[in-house]
Write a protein that holds these residues in place. Structure first.
Motif, PDB file in Angstrom:
ATOM      1  N   TYR A  41       0.867  -1.180   0.000  1.00  0.00           N
ATOM      2  CA  TYR A  41       0.000   0.000   0.000  1.00  0.00           C
ATOM      3  C   TYR A  41       0.900   1.225   0.000  1.00  0.00           C
ATOM      4  O   TYR A  41       1.779   1.353   0.845  1.00  0.00           O
ATOM      5  N   THR A  42       0.685   2.096  -0.983  1.00  0.00           N
ATOM      6  CA  THR A  42       1.491   3.310  -1.077  1.00  0.00           C
ATOM      7  C   THR A  42       0.565   4.489  -1.325  1.00  0.00           C
ATOM      8  O   THR A  42      -0.262   4.447  -2.238  1.00  0.00           O
ATOM      9  N   GLU A 101       1.039   8.646  -1.787  1.00  0.00           N
ATOM     10  CA  GLU A 101       2.002   9.734  -1.930  1.00  0.00           C
ATOM     11  C   GLU A 101       1.282  11.011  -2.330  1.00  0.00           C
ATOM     12  O   GLU A 101       0.255  10.966  -2.996  1.00  0.00           O
TER      13      GLU A 101
END
Length: 115
Positions: free
Chosen positions: A106-107, A109
């Motif tokens: 899970y990212t 940004e």
């Protein structure tokens, strides 16, 4: 006279453009990669929930997508500031929904929009 007017107009446009860059929007991109097909299907079912939650804030635009081959979902949204994003992502409702995601990666940004 014409040359001075053009120079002043160009200066004005550059000044306005410079101000726009100083107060640029931000983009939030979140990728969720599931471990298997069952987890991916669980996450796909949550995509409308996240889209609706994002729209509860002062979002300028929001997009969602899925990639079954990679077991990935994505949400992308445009905001005036990172603080605006937090008005949504720091809520109990968002955190409860995020807690239902099943993933191996899970990212999330935040990027400043380039002029």
């Amino acid at each position: 006279m014409f040359k001075q007017a053009v120079t002043l107009a160009a200066f004005g446009v550059c000044t306005i453009a410079g101000l726009a860059v100083a107060k640029a929007d931000v983009i939030r991109v979140a990728l969720v990669v599931a471990e298997n097909q069952a987890d991916y299907e669980n996450n796909v079912a949550l995509v409308p929930t996240f889209a609706n939650l994002l729209k509860k804030g002062p979002v300028k635009a929001t997009y969602s997508g899925t990639d079954p081959a990679k077991h990935t979902i994505v949400t992308t949204s445009v905001w005036a500031s990172e603080a605006d994003i937090k008005t949504v992502t720091d809520t109990p409702e968002w955190k409860a929904s995020a807690g239902k995601l099943k993933y191996k990666a899970y990212t999330a940004e935040v990027f400043q929009v380039a002029p």
